[in-house]
Design a protein around this motif. Structure first.
Motif, short mmCIF file in Angstrom:
data_model
loop_
_atom_site.label_atom_id
_atom_site.label_comp_id
_atom_site.label_asym_id
_atom_site.label_seq_id
_atom_site.Cartn_x
_atom_site.Cartn_y
_atom_site.Cartn_z
N ASN A 1 1.72 -2.66 -10.53
CA ASN A 1 2.75 -3.32 -9.74
C ASN A 1 3.35 -4.45 -10.56
O ASN A 1 2.66 -5.39 -10.94
CB ASN A 1 2.15 -3.86 -8.43
N VAL A 2 4.63 -4.34 -10.87
CA VAL A 2 5.29 -5.30 -11.76
C VAL A 2 5.75 -6.52 -10.97
O VAL A 2 6.63 -6.43 -10.11
CB VAL A 2 6.50 -4.64 -12.47
N PHE A 3 5.14 -7.66 -11.26
CA PHE A 3 5.53 -8.93 -10.66
C PHE A 3 6.50 -9.65 -11.60
O PHE A 3 6.55 -9.33 -12.80
CB PHE A 3 4.29 -9.79 -10.40
N PRO A 4 7.28 -10.60 -11.08
CA PRO A 4 8.28 -11.27 -11.91
C PRO A 4 7.74 -11.86 -13.20
O PRO A 4 8.43 -11.86 -14.22
CB PRO A 4 8.83 -12.37 -10.98
N ASP A 5 6.51 -12.37 -13.17
CA ASP A 5 5.96 -13.00 -14.38
C ASP A 5 4.92 -12.12 -15.07
O ASP A 5 4.12 -12.60 -15.88
CB ASP A 5 5.35 -14.36 -14.05
N GLY B 1 -4.23 -9.08 -2.99
CA GLY B 1 -2.91 -9.53 -3.40
C GLY B 1 -2.20 -8.65 -4.41
O GLY B 1 -1.25 -9.11 -5.07
N THR B 2 -2.60 -7.39 -4.55
CA THR B 2 -1.96 -6.51 -5.53
C THR B 2 -0.73 -5.79 -4.99
O THR B 2 -0.02 -5.13 -5.75
CB THR B 2 -2.95 -5.47 -6.09
N GLY B 3 -0.49 -5.87 -3.67
CA GLY B 3 0.73 -5.29 -3.11
C GLY B 3 0.53 -4.07 -2.23
O GLY B 3 1.48 -3.31 -2.00
N LYS B 4 -0.67 -3.87 -1.72
CA LYS B 4 -0.96 -2.68 -0.92
C LYS B 4 -0.13 -2.63 0.36
O LYS B 4 0.49 -1.61 0.68
CB LYS B 4 -2.46 -2.65 -0.59
N THR B 5 -0.13 -3.72 1.12
CA THR B 5 0.65 -3.76 2.36
C THR B 5 2.13 -3.62 2.05
O THR B 5 2.86 -2.92 2.77
CB THR B 5 0.38 -5.08 3.11
N THR B 6 2.58 -4.24 0.99
CA THR B 6 3.99 -4.16 0.60
C THR B 6 4.38 -2.72 0.31
O THR B 6 5.46 -2.26 0.72
CB THR B 6 4.24 -5.03 -0.65
N MET B 7 3.53 -1.97 -0.40
CA MET B 7 3.84 -0.58 -0.70
C MET B 7 3.92 0.27 0.56
O MET B 7 4.85 1.06 0.73
CB MET B 7 2.82 0.01 -1.67
N ALA C 1 -10.10 11.51 2.69
CA ALA C 1 -8.97 11.22 1.80
C ALA C 1 -8.90 12.25 0.68
O ALA C 1 -9.91 12.56 0.05
CB ALA C 1 -9.09 9.82 1.23
N LEU C 2 -7.69 12.77 0.43
CA LEU C 2 -7.51 13.74 -0.65
C LEU C 2 -7.32 13.05 -1.99
O LEU C 2 -7.68 13.58 -3.04
CB LEU C 2 -6.31 14.63 -0.36
N GLY C 3 -6.76 11.84 -1.98
CA GLY C 3 -6.51 11.12 -3.21
C GLY C 3 -6.16 9.68 -2.91
O GLY C 3 -6.11 9.27 -1.74
N ALA C 4 -5.92 8.91 -3.96
CA ALA C 4 -5.65 7.49 -3.77
C ALA C 4 -4.75 6.93 -4.86
O ALA C 4 -4.69 7.46 -5.97
CB ALA C 4 -6.96 6.69 -3.75
N VAL C 5 -4.06 5.87 -4.49
CA VAL C 5 -3.31 5.05 -5.44
C VAL C 5 -4.07 3.73 -5.56
O VAL C 5 -4.40 3.10 -4.55
CB VAL C 5 -1.88 4.76 -4.94
N VAL C 6 -4.40 3.33 -6.80
CA VAL C 6 -5.01 2.02 -7.02
C VAL C 6 -3.94 1.12 -7.61
O VAL C 6 -3.49 1.31 -8.74
CB VAL C 6 -6.22 2.10 -7.97
N LEU C 7 -3.53 0.13 -6.82
CA LEU C 7 -2.53 -0.83 -7.28
C LEU C 7 -3.20 -1.89 -8.14
O LEU C 7 -4.26 -2.40 -7.79
CB LEU C 7 -1.84 -1.49 -6.10
N VAL C 8 -2.57 -2.20 -9.27
CA VAL C 8 -3.12 -3.15 -10.22
C VAL C 8 -2.08 -4.22 -10.54
O VAL C 8 -0.91 -3.91 -10.77
CB VAL C 8 -3.55 -2.43 -11.52
N ASP C 9 -2.51 -5.46 -10.52
CA ASP C 9 -1.71 -6.59 -10.97
C ASP C 9 -2.16 -6.90 -12.39
O ASP C 9 -3.31 -7.32 -12.59
CB ASP C 9 -1.94 -7.79 -10.04
N THR C 10 -1.29 -6.66 -13.38
CA THR C 10 -1.71 -6.82 -14.77
C THR C 10 -2.05 -8.26 -15.13
O THR C 10 -2.68 -8.52 -16.15
CB THR C 10 -0.62 -6.31 -15.73
#
Length: 204
Positions: free
Chosen positions: A146-150, A32-38, A112-121
């Protein structure tokens, strides 16, 4: 952005001219951190997704704390691609976030050459496993908050300490729904890869 010195384009065997370099990049993170969304927001093509509807049967398997409104989940991978310029094409592979699908990660990370790790704070612990996997497989990565509304605004150094990552790993904020913001994250990753490559060359 200048990719000279990092990019080594393939050559067209017909005329010997340089073509764009194709690079595999992972989009990883917790559930649920937003991978598909990105992947959806930034891809130049209609992305391939393998999302399935969350059912009551999975409630005891998937941890929905903090993402109670989530209705779908990736069960295999997401795939998209984006050309950052005429020199570089990124092929994006989004990983599944739930623990029961982590067995797929080894195959996805190959090449894979590199990666993005998405984080929900709001749920930092959900991305610990993704970070551990990057370190275990020695895949260079950047952290994208990944900045969520709250979401609360935490100082970067607090986030870095909480995730226990080294000072040389970039930490950037983003909105995974926004194409420009997601593209900036990918550019930050490429810049990080260039800097690592230059440091290795200097050390020889």
């Amino acid at each position: 952005m200048d990719f000279k010195g990092f990019d080594h384009p393939d050559r067209d065997p017909a005329d010997g001219t340089a073509g764009p370099r194709s690079v595999k990049v992972m989009i990883a993170g917790g559930f649920g951190t937003g991978k598909t969304t990105m992947v959806r927001s930034v891809s130049d093509i209609k992305p391939l997704t393998t999302e399935e509807t969350l059912t009551q049967a999975s409630a005891d398997v998937d941890n929905l704390i903090g993402v109670a409104d989530k209705q779908e989940t990736t069960v295999s991978l997401d795939f998209g691609k984006i050309g950052l310029n005429d020199q570089l094409m990124l092929y994006l592979f989004g990983t599944p976030g739930q623990e029961r699908f982590w067995f797929l990660w080894n195959g996805l990370f190959k090449g894979a050459l590199g990666a993005v790790v998405l984080v929900d704070t709001r749920r930092l612990a959900s991305s610990f496993r993704a970070i551990e996997e990057m370190e275990r497989q020695d895949v260079p990565f950047v952290i994208a908050l990944n900045v969520f509304p709250d979401s609360k605004d935490h100082p970067v150094e607090e986030i870095r300490d909480a995730l226990d990552i080294s000072p040389d790993i970039p930490v950037v904020a983003c909105d995974a729904r926004d194409r420009a913001s997601s593209r900036d994250v990918l550019i930050a990753l490429i810049r990080h890869l260039k800097e690592r490559s230059a440091a290795v060359l200097e050390s020889r």
